[in-house]
Scaffold this active site. Structure first.
Site, PDB file in Angstrom:
ATOM      1  N   ASN A 198     -23.613  -4.426 -33.205  1.00  0.00           N
ATOM      2  CA  ASN A 198     -22.779  -5.715 -32.924  1.00  0.00           C
ATOM      3  C   ASN A 198     -21.559  -5.578 -32.320  1.00  0.00           C
ATOM      4  O   ASN A 198     -21.116  -6.617 -31.618  1.00  0.00           O
ATOM      5  CB  ASN A 198     -23.047  -6.317 -34.177  1.00  0.00           C
ATOM      6  CG  ASN A 198     -22.240  -7.945 -34.001  1.00  0.00           C
ATOM      7  OD1 ASN A 198     -22.524  -8.706 -33.491  1.00  0.00           O
ATOM      8  ND2 ASN A 198     -21.108  -7.651 -34.656  1.00  0.00           N
ATOM      9  N   TYR A 214     -18.931  -7.913 -18.479  1.00  0.00           N
ATOM     10  CA  TYR A 214     -19.646  -8.599 -19.588  1.00  0.00           C
ATOM     11  C   TYR A 214     -21.029  -8.737 -19.438  1.00  0.00           C
ATOM     12  O   TYR A 214     -21.957  -8.249 -20.238  1.00  0.00           O
ATOM     13  CB  TYR A 214     -19.125  -9.619 -20.046  1.00  0.00           C
ATOM     14  CG  TYR A 214     -19.406 -10.093 -21.617  1.00  0.00           C
ATOM     15  CD1 TYR A 214     -18.901  -9.169 -22.722  1.00  0.00           C
ATOM     16  CD2 TYR A 214     -20.295 -11.035 -21.624  1.00  0.00           C
ATOM     17  CE1 TYR A 214     -19.164  -9.779 -23.961  1.00  0.00           C
ATOM     18  CE2 TYR A 214     -20.599 -11.582 -22.924  1.00  0.00           C
ATOM     19  CZ  TYR A 214     -19.960 -10.988 -24.128  1.00  0.00           C
ATOM     20  OH  TYR A 214     -20.641 -11.358 -25.505  1.00  0.00           O
ATOM     21  N   LYS A 250     -24.244  -6.466 -21.202  1.00  0.00           N
ATOM     22  CA  LYS A 250     -25.235  -7.387 -22.259  1.00  0.00           C
ATOM     23  C   LYS A 250     -26.734  -7.536 -21.871  1.00  0.00           C
ATOM     24  O   LYS A 250     -27.677  -7.500 -22.412  1.00  0.00           O
ATOM     25  CB  LYS A 250     -24.676  -8.727 -22.405  1.00  0.00           C
ATOM     26  CG  LYS A 250     -23.520  -8.911 -23.377  1.00  0.00           C
ATOM     27  CD  LYS A 250     -23.471  -8.379 -24.451  1.00  0.00           C
ATOM     28  CE  LYS A 250     -22.300  -8.191 -25.313  1.00  0.00           C
ATOM     29  NZ  LYS A 250     -22.432  -7.735 -26.538  1.00  0.00           N
ATOM     30  N   THR A 299     -15.647 -17.426 -33.043  1.00  0.00           N
ATOM     31  CA  THR A 299     -15.281 -16.302 -33.497  1.00  0.00           C
ATOM     32  C   THR A 299     -14.003 -15.847 -32.623  1.00  0.00           C
ATOM     33  O   THR A 299     -13.590 -16.673 -31.691  1.00  0.00           O
ATOM     34  CB  THR A 299     -16.058 -15.208 -33.291  1.00  0.00           C
ATOM     35  OG1 THR A 299     -16.253 -14.679 -31.931  1.00  0.00           O
ATOM     36  CG2 THR A 299     -17.387 -15.318 -33.805  1.00  0.00           C
TER      37      THR A 299
HETATM   38  N1  LIG Z   1     -18.590 -15.155 -29.648  1.00  0.00           N
HETATM   39  C1  LIG Z   1     -19.303 -15.350 -28.932  1.00  0.00           C
HETATM   40  O1  LIG Z   1     -19.468 -16.534 -28.262  1.00  0.00           O
HETATM   41  C2  LIG Z   1     -20.472 -14.394 -28.655  1.00  0.00           C
HETATM   42  C3  LIG Z   1     -21.378 -14.816 -27.733  1.00  0.00           C
HETATM   43  C4  LIG Z   1     -22.543 -13.877 -27.576  1.00  0.00           C
HETATM   44  C5  LIG Z   1     -22.378 -12.630 -27.996  1.00  0.00           C
HETATM   45  N2  LIG Z   1     -21.447 -12.387 -28.570  1.00  0.00           N
HETATM   46  C6  LIG Z   1     -21.436 -11.084 -28.958  1.00  0.00           C
HETATM   47  O2  LIG Z   1     -21.129 -10.961 -30.515  1.00  0.00           O
HETATM   48  C7  LIG Z   1     -20.921  -9.489 -31.038  1.00  0.00           C
HETATM   49  C8  LIG Z   1     -19.765  -9.907 -31.987  1.00  0.00           C
HETATM   50  O3  LIG Z   1     -18.555 -10.625 -31.079  1.00  0.00           O
HETATM   51  P1  LIG Z   1     -17.753 -11.735 -32.331  1.00  0.00           P
HETATM   52  O4  LIG Z   1     -18.146 -12.869 -31.431  1.00  0.00           O
HETATM   53  O5  LIG Z   1     -18.158 -11.548 -33.756  1.00  0.00           O
HETATM   54  O6  LIG Z   1     -16.351 -11.292 -31.822  1.00  0.00           O
HETATM   55  P2  LIG Z   1     -15.123 -10.687 -32.828  1.00  0.00           P
HETATM   56  O7  LIG Z   1     -14.053 -10.187 -31.830  1.00  0.00           O
HETATM   57  O8  LIG Z   1     -14.747 -11.441 -33.984  1.00  0.00           O
HETATM   58  O9  LIG Z   1     -15.881  -9.239 -33.489  1.00  0.00           O
HETATM   59  C9  LIG Z   1     -15.956  -8.125 -32.348  1.00  0.00           C
HETATM   60  C10 LIG Z   1     -16.255  -6.700 -33.476  1.00  0.00           C
HETATM   61  O10 LIG Z   1     -16.267  -5.699 -32.749  1.00  0.00           O
HETATM   62  C11 LIG Z   1     -15.571  -4.775 -33.040  1.00  0.00           C
HETATM   63  N3  LIG Z   1     -15.206  -3.977 -32.015  1.00  0.00           N
HETATM   64  C12 LIG Z   1     -14.762  -4.120 -30.568  1.00  0.00           C
HETATM   65  N4  LIG Z   1     -14.383  -2.971 -30.046  1.00  0.00           N
HETATM   66  C13 LIG Z   1     -14.828  -1.876 -30.795  1.00  0.00           C
HETATM   67  C14 LIG Z   1     -14.759  -0.413 -30.838  1.00  0.00           C
HETATM   68  N5  LIG Z   1     -14.246   0.138 -29.609  1.00  0.00           N
HETATM   69  N6  LIG Z   1     -15.142   0.236 -31.639  1.00  0.00           N
HETATM   70  C15 LIG Z   1     -15.351  -0.367 -32.933  1.00  0.00           C
HETATM   71  N7  LIG Z   1     -15.351  -1.596 -33.128  1.00  0.00           N
HETATM   72  C16 LIG Z   1     -15.082  -2.647 -32.295  1.00  0.00           C
HETATM   73  C17 LIG Z   1     -14.183  -5.686 -33.348  1.00  0.00           C
HETATM   74  O11 LIG Z   1     -13.331  -4.785 -34.396  1.00  0.00           O
HETATM   75  C18 LIG Z   1     -14.857  -6.306 -34.260  1.00  0.00           C
HETATM   76  O12 LIG Z   1     -15.132  -6.266 -35.417  1.00  0.00           O
HETATM   77  C19 LIG Z   1     -20.059  -8.914 -29.643  1.00  0.00           C
HETATM   78  O13 LIG Z   1     -21.173  -7.883 -29.209  1.00  0.00           O
HETATM   79  C20 LIG Z   1     -20.088 -10.239 -28.742  1.00  0.00           C
HETATM   80  O14 LIG Z   1     -20.156  -9.848 -27.340  1.00  0.00           O
HETATM   81  C21 LIG Z   1     -20.360 -13.257 -29.015  1.00  0.00           C
END
Ligand SMILES: NC(=O)c1ccc[n+]([C@@H]2O[C@H](COP(=O)([O-])OP(=O)(O)OC[C@H]3O[C@@H](n4cnc5c(N)ncnc54)[C@H](O)[C@@H]3O)[C@@H](O)[C@H]2O)c1
Length: 251
Positions: A89, A157, A161, A192
């Site tokens: 994730n 991005y 994805k 988030t």
């Molecule tokens: N927030 C949104 O609107 C949304 C929508 C669709 C998809 N996503 C996806 O959901 C997933 C989680 O994101 P989120 O929204 O919880 O954001 P977030 O920024 O709160 O969490 C991201 C997490 O990824 C970790 N991370 C990032 N780069 C890293 C690396 N190189 N090594 C280890 N850990 C790493 C961070 O430490 C954090 O724990 C992501 O893949 C994001 O693309 C988010």
């Protein structure tokens, strides 16, 4: 409990969707192995899960490194005896820039963090799961992976994805015979750190969604729980949206 005694890796567990999933999966009986870059946040989450009667360990590291993906699998197998599931994730948005204006360094970082990390993770996770008689792998993609969000500047991005969806399909076909299920989850806009804290931006994102709001991370975690649990025992090669209908509006 939906994940009783299952050993499950969760990356990106220090915040947002990953942290919500860690708490939910542990409350559903899973032994969770938490990964992210920020050690202090992981330690705090492990302490909270244990205080609530759950079972958790963590290892901080960078998912762009093959050795870190292997170390998480080794930690799961050494601590809990096997690996049953993985919620891959962790992810970043990177810079918002049109492709002509985008630095190659940004492209490479976004692809390495969001997509190449999944290749590394899958290699080690599938080997461990196949040895244990099967398992379930889930990648966090995004609605942006299959819908034009009308938001310029997200080329890296979106490509990362979309790549996760293709990788999930390929792995599902390759490793179904070993009883390893592989799926992609496509969240919509979720409250988030990635979505920032600007209320005007939140309102704009919310307005794209037919449900008229953004998701809470706990709602996305519930969909991940389903896909990783035995309730989804015949679900593989699926790109499942949990996006408040935003994809339907945009495609
Ligand atoms: N927030 C949104 O609107 C949304 C929508 C669709 C998809 N996503 C996806 O959901 C997933 C989680 O994101 P989120 O929204 O919880 O954001 P977030 O920024 O709160 O969490 C991201 C997490 O990824 C970790 N991370 C990032 N780069 C890293 C690396 N190189 N090594 C280890 N850990 C790493 C961070 O430490 C954090 O724990 C992501 O893949 C994001 O693309 C988010």
């Amino acid at each position: 409990m939906q994940l009783s005694d299952k050993s499950i890796i969760i990356t990106g567990a220090s915040s947002g969707i990953g942290a919500a999933a860690a708490l939910l999966f542990a409350s559903e009986g899973a032994n969770v192995v938490l990964g992210a870059r920020r050690e202090a946040e992981l330690d705090a989450l492990v302490a909270r899960i244990r205080a609530e009667g759950g079972s958790a360990v963590s290892l901080a590291g960078d998912v762009t490194e093959d050795s870190y993906s292997k170390a998480l699998v080794d930690l799961a197998v050494d601590t809990f005896g096997r690996l049953d599931g993985a919620f891959n994730n962790a992810g970043i948005m990177g810079e918002i820039a049109s492709v002509p204006a985008m630095e190659a360094a940004n492209w490479n970082l976004v692809l390495a963090t969001n997509l190449t990390s999944a290749f590394f993770a899958a290699k080690h996770q599938i080997t461990a799961m196949a040895a244990a008689g099967g398992g379930s792998i889930l990648f966090t993609s995004s609605f942006v992976g299959h819908a034009n969000a009308g938001m310029p500047g997200m080329g890296a991005y979106a490509a990362s994805k979309a790549g996760l969806i293709g990788l999930a399909y390929a792995l599902a076909a390759e490793h179904g015979p070993e009883k390893v299920r592989v799926n992609a989850l496509l969240p919509g806009g979720t409250r988030t750190a990635m979505a920032g804290e600007d209320p005007d931006v939140h309102e704009t994102i919310a307005s794209l969604h037919p449900l008229g709001r953004m998701a809470e991370p706990e709602e996305i975690a519930q969909s991940a729980l389903f896909l990783l649990s035995d309730r989804a025992s015949f679900v593989t090669g699926s790109a499942m949206t949990a996006d408040g209908g935003v994809s339907i509006r945009l495609t």
